[in-house]
Design a protein around this motif. Structure first.
Motif, PDB file in Angstrom:
ATOM      1  N   LYS A  34       0.827  -1.210   0.000  1.00 49.17           N
ATOM      2  CA  LYS A  34       0.000   0.000   0.000  1.00 49.17           C
ATOM      3  C   LYS A  34       0.867   1.268   0.000  1.00 49.17           C
ATOM      4  O   LYS A  34       0.545   2.239  -0.685  1.00 49.17           O
ATOM      5  CB  LYS A  34      -0.942  -0.012   1.203  1.00 49.17           C
ATOM      6  CG  LYS A  34      -2.056  -1.051   1.027  1.00 49.17           C
ATOM      7  CD  LYS A  34      -2.920  -1.204   2.262  1.00 49.17           C
ATOM      8  CE  LYS A  34      -4.054  -2.188   2.000  1.00 49.17           C
ATOM      9  NZ  LYS A  34      -4.788  -2.526   3.246  1.00 49.17           N
ATOM     10  N   VAL A  43      -6.766  10.994   2.539  1.00 45.75           N
ATOM     11  CA  VAL A  43      -6.914  10.685   3.956  1.00 45.75           C
ATOM     12  C   VAL A  43      -7.006  11.963   4.787  1.00 45.75           C
ATOM     13  O   VAL A  43      -7.391  11.935   5.937  1.00 45.75           O
ATOM     14  CB  VAL A  43      -5.761   9.816   4.476  1.00 45.75           C
ATOM     15  CG1 VAL A  43      -5.891   8.403   3.946  1.00 45.75           C
ATOM     16  CG2 VAL A  43      -4.415  10.395   4.122  1.00 45.75           C
ATOM     17  N   ALA A  74       0.352   7.926   4.477  1.00 45.38           N
ATOM     18  CA  ALA A  74      -0.526   8.571   3.494  1.00 45.38           C
ATOM     19  C   ALA A  74      -0.767  10.033   3.857  1.00 45.38           C
ATOM     20  O   ALA A  74      -0.725  10.917   2.997  1.00 45.38           O
ATOM     21  CB  ALA A  74      -1.854   7.810   3.401  1.00 45.38           C
ATOM     22  N   ARG A  75      -1.006  10.289   5.157  1.00 47.01           N
ATOM     23  CA  ARG A  75      -1.251  11.673   5.605  1.00 47.01           C
ATOM     24  C   ARG A  75      -0.014  12.536   5.375  1.00 47.01           C
ATOM     25  O   ARG A  75      -0.109  13.672   4.922  1.00 47.01           O
ATOM     26  CB  ARG A  75      -1.617  11.689   7.091  1.00 47.01           C
ATOM     27  CG  ARG A  75      -2.940  11.030   7.391  1.00 47.01           C
ATOM     28  CD  ARG A  75      -3.159  10.959   8.899  1.00 47.01           C
ATOM     29  NE  ARG A  75      -3.515  12.272   9.420  1.00 47.01           N
ATOM     30  CZ  ARG A  75      -4.767  12.662   9.597  1.00 47.01           C
ATOM     31  NH1 ARG A  75      -5.760  11.852   9.324  1.00 47.01           N
ATOM     32  NH2 ARG A  75      -5.024  13.867  10.055  1.00 47.01           N
ATOM     33  N   LYS A  97       0.323   2.790   7.854  1.00 42.72           N
ATOM     34  CA  LYS A  97       0.027   3.058   6.438  1.00 42.72           C
ATOM     35  C   LYS A  97      -0.711   4.387   6.293  1.00 42.72           C
ATOM     36  O   LYS A  97      -0.397   5.211   5.423  1.00 42.72           O
ATOM     37  CB  LYS A  97      -0.815   1.898   5.901  1.00 42.72           C
ATOM     38  CG  LYS A  97      -1.440   2.120   4.558  1.00 42.72           C
ATOM     39  CD  LYS A  97      -2.657   1.225   4.390  1.00 42.72           C
ATOM     40  CE  LYS A  97      -3.798   1.662   5.301  1.00 42.72           C
ATOM     41  NZ  LYS A  97      -4.903   0.696   5.367  1.00 42.72           N
ATOM     42  N   THR A  98      -1.693   4.622   7.175  1.00 52.55           N
ATOM     43  CA  THR A  98      -2.444   5.874   7.130  1.00 52.55           C
ATOM     44  C   THR A  98      -1.543   7.064   7.477  1.00 52.55           C
ATOM     45  O   THR A  98      -1.647   8.126   6.857  1.00 52.55           O
ATOM     46  CB  THR A  98      -3.648   5.818   8.089  1.00 52.55           C
ATOM     47  OG1 THR A  98      -4.388   4.623   7.787  1.00 52.55           O
ATOM     48  CG2 THR A  98      -4.553   7.017   7.931  1.00 52.55           C
ATOM     49  N   ARG A 105      -6.317   7.322  -5.803  1.00 54.03           N
ATOM     50  CA  ARG A 105      -6.129   7.219  -4.362  1.00 54.03           C
ATOM     51  C   ARG A 105      -7.201   8.010  -3.622  1.00 54.03           C
ATOM     52  O   ARG A 105      -7.550   9.113  -4.034  1.00 54.03           O
ATOM     53  CB  ARG A 105      -4.761   7.820  -4.053  1.00 54.03           C
ATOM     54  CG  ARG A 105      -4.032   7.187  -2.953  1.00 54.03           C
ATOM     55  CD  ARG A 105      -2.611   7.695  -2.993  1.00 54.03           C
ATOM     56  NE  ARG A 105      -2.460   8.952  -2.301  1.00 54.03           N
ATOM     57  CZ  ARG A 105      -1.493   9.831  -2.572  1.00 54.03           C
ATOM     58  NH1 ARG A 105      -0.644   9.596  -3.538  1.00 54.03           N
ATOM     59  NH2 ARG A 105      -1.382  10.917  -1.868  1.00 54.03           N
ATOM     60  N   SER A 157      -1.948  -0.932  10.007  1.00 57.06           N
ATOM     61  CA  SER A 157      -2.912  -0.104   9.305  1.00 57.06           C
ATOM     62  C   SER A 157      -2.709   1.378   9.645  1.00 57.06           C
ATOM     63  O   SER A 157      -2.756   2.243   8.767  1.00 57.06           O
ATOM     64  CB  SER A 157      -4.316  -0.567   9.676  1.00 57.06           C
ATOM     65  OG  SER A 157      -5.251   0.297   9.134  1.00 57.06           O
ATOM     66  N   GLY A 158      -2.461   1.655  10.934  1.00 55.81           N
ATOM     67  CA  GLY A 158      -2.242   3.038  11.357  1.00 55.81           C
ATOM     68  C   GLY A 158      -0.985   3.626  10.736  1.00 55.81           C
ATOM     69  O   GLY A 158      -0.943   4.796  10.350  1.00 55.81           O
TER      70      GLY A 158
END
Lengths: 352, 224
Positions: free
Chosen positions: A172, B222, A228-229, A224-225, B219, A221-222
């Protein structure tokens, strides 16, 4: 004459059709047909595409493995196959094929656990695994810490991911950074030019409160987020994304948690051997970090070479050989492919 | 010549032994179990049981015939990978036969017949036969679409579990049997190849549908 078991191993739990041949602890052949290129444009493994590829690849890959090993099917002592866990339709192609080979050659069949096979493969490189040992298995589908008291009969799960698998996080994050699928190799490559301390990404389930309930579990998961942020904030500000630094810092966060928890489990259970396996164990930073920290902690590290860490048939054959030596009874032709086979079940045999 | 025939294109998991000679096909011991969810568990034991009852070893087989579908993929692949591996291990040829032929060529009355099996997702796999010989290519469609084509194809009756299931929509009389591909009929469809020692064939499944996949979209943000 060699009295060690000659075993054919079949692996089809995901996107690799892997056929291996071993004699005892000796690797004779490790043939692979991969459908990874067919999946790359979808950003992940498509089960039906993988299953179709397994059917096409089965006979030619078995042929190639037997030719490489220089043995005929009738000389094989046993056939081992991944019975689970994995993609149901993909597993079934391998299990059905293994039954047919066993039936045709009148040889015993061993339906085995994919995770236990990732542990067993190390015997091909470093000889029999001292027991008890701790195994850290990390791939696109699994992230587990296992206590190995007796690899032939039982494996004790200590912890596992509560959301994404470690390899999934690599995939991801790679996509986020515009890198190809699967994400492990390109992130590993990019990270070499980056600063692992550039960005302090979160280490999942390491706070004291989380450790109380999830000491040996993982969460990616956190992370990955968080990546992304961070990337999105950069993009919104119109600034370039430092891909190498993001890759290195992300990779550092994953490896740090994996090794930290694995060594904590070693010390908690008084185990002085740590084995790493699964596709993520091919990651160069995980290997070097595990080596450094194991040396410091007085723990022996066993890391099979990268090609044996990713899915392959040799690992299944290696576990098969171990089961034959341990006198574990064979499976019947009735065994199912079990996509959710628990890690506590090393092999399917009568009485189970 | 001693033949093993397998078909897993329908809920009927079929394994049978047959004797093939110039004079025709004689069906030997057969194991047929109707269960749409256990092809992987049932097929190899069924083969073993049929061979045991026929008092022959796998090595005594001269060729393997397999129904190549069309059929739901997961079960279909069990039959094809099993037949392929057996053929490879025993060094005997494998021959593929359209599974619908095991219904269309088995129905006895003269005239044009629709053979149809259940394709799930409210569709059927189908093919039209004239006196037992196929006159269309195998296809997958909704029953209503097949019904629309039947008059111009001159079809007045149907057979197969797919036809039974959607009999009302198809609007033609449906025979009770054969519901599933008939083992002796499948062997008969490969008879010429068996007797002439034709080269072994790769058993390529008739999927008739592409895998369900979507290329990932853009995408999702977020940050709010």
């Amino acid at each position: 004459m060699n009295d060690q078991a000659l075993v054919l191993g079949i692996e089809t739990s995901c996107d690799e059709t892997g056929i291996g041949v071993v004699r005892g602890s000796e690797l004779l052949a490790d043939a692979i047909a991969s459908s990874v290129d067919a999946h790359s444009r979808y950003g992940g493994v498509v089960p039906e595409v993988a299953s179709r590829a397994h059917l096409e690849a089965m006979a030619p890959t078995v042929r190639r493995a037997l030719d490489t090993a220089g043995v005929a099917l009738k000389e094989i002592d046993a056939i081992a196959v991944t019975a689970g866990p994995g993609l149901a339709g993909a597993l079934l192609v391998g299990v059905a094929a293994a039954k047919a080979y066993a039936l045709a050659a009148d040889k015993p069949l061993y339906g085995v656990n994919h995770l236990a096979a990732h542990v067993a493969v190390d015997r091909l490189e470093h000889g029999p695994l001292p027991e008890p040992a701790l195994a850290l298995l990390v791939s696109g589908g699994h992230s587990s810490l296992l206590l190995i008291d007796d690899l032939a009969r039982g494996v004790r799960p200590l912890g596992a991911t509560i959301d994404d698998a470690a390899g999934e996080a690599f995939d991801k994050v790679a996509r986020l950074l515009g890198l190809p699928f699967p994400g492990g190799p390109p992130i590993d490559r990019e990270a070499r030019a980056g600063d692992p301390g550039a960005i302090n990404f979160p280490r999942g389930l390491t706070s004291p409160r989380d450790l109380a309930r999830h000491r040996f579990d993982f969460s990616f998961s956190g992370l990955k987020t968080a990546v992304a942020r961070w990337v999105e904030a950069r993009e919104r500000a119109g600034e370039p994304v430092p891909v190498a630094d993001v890759a290195a810092s992300f990779q550092e966060a994953v490896c740090d948690v994996l090794v930290r928890k694995a060594l904590d489990a070693c010390s908690e259970h008084g185990v002085d051997t740590l084995l790493i396996g699964g596709g993520v164990a091919a990651n160069s930073r995980l290997r070097s970090m595990a080596e450094q920290r194991c040396a410091k902690a007085g723990v022996r590290l066993r890391a099979p070479r990268p090609k044996l860490c990713t899915d392959n048939g040799a690992m299944v054959a290696a576990l098969g050989a171990h089961l034959v030596e341990a006198g574990v009874s064979a499976s019947t032709l009735e065994i199912p492919a079990d996509s959710a086979l628990p890690v506590t079940t090393v092999s399917l045999h009568a009485g189970l | 010549m001693r033949i093993l025939v397998v078909d897993t294109a329908t809920p009927a998991v079929t394994a049978a032994v047959a004797e093939v000679a110039e004079s025709g096909v004689t069906l030997g011991p057969a194991r047929i179990t109707v269960n749409p969810r256990a092809h992987g568990e049932l097929l190899s034991p069924a083969i073993q049981a049929a061979l045991t009852e026929a008092r022959i070893a796998p090595a005594d087989l001269d060729a393997i015939v397999a129904g190549v579908g069309p059929g739901p993929y997961t079960g279909l692949r069990v039959g094809l990978v099993t037949a392929t591996a057996l053929g490879q291990a025993l060094g005997v040829p494998t021959y593929g036969v359209c599974s619908l032929d095991g219904i269309g060529a088995a129905a006895s009355a003269p005239g044009r017949l629709l053979a149809a099996t259940d394709a799930r997702r409210r569709e059927i796999y189908w093919r039209v036969y004239d006196d037992g010989a196929p006159v269309t290519e195998p296809a997958v469609d909704q029953p209503a679409e097949v019904a629309r084509q039947l008059p111009q194809l001159g079809v007045a009756r149907a057979a197969g579990d797919g036809a039974l299931r959607y009999a009302e929509q198809l609007g033609v009389p449906v025979a009770d049997e054969p519901r599933f591909p008939d083992a002796a009929t499948l062997v008969r469809a490969a008879c010429d190849r068996i007797l002439s020692h034709a080269p072994s064939e790769p058993l390529t499944p008739l999927y008739l549908r592409r895998p369900d996949v979507a290329t990932p979209g853009a995408r999702k943000p977020v940050l709010r």
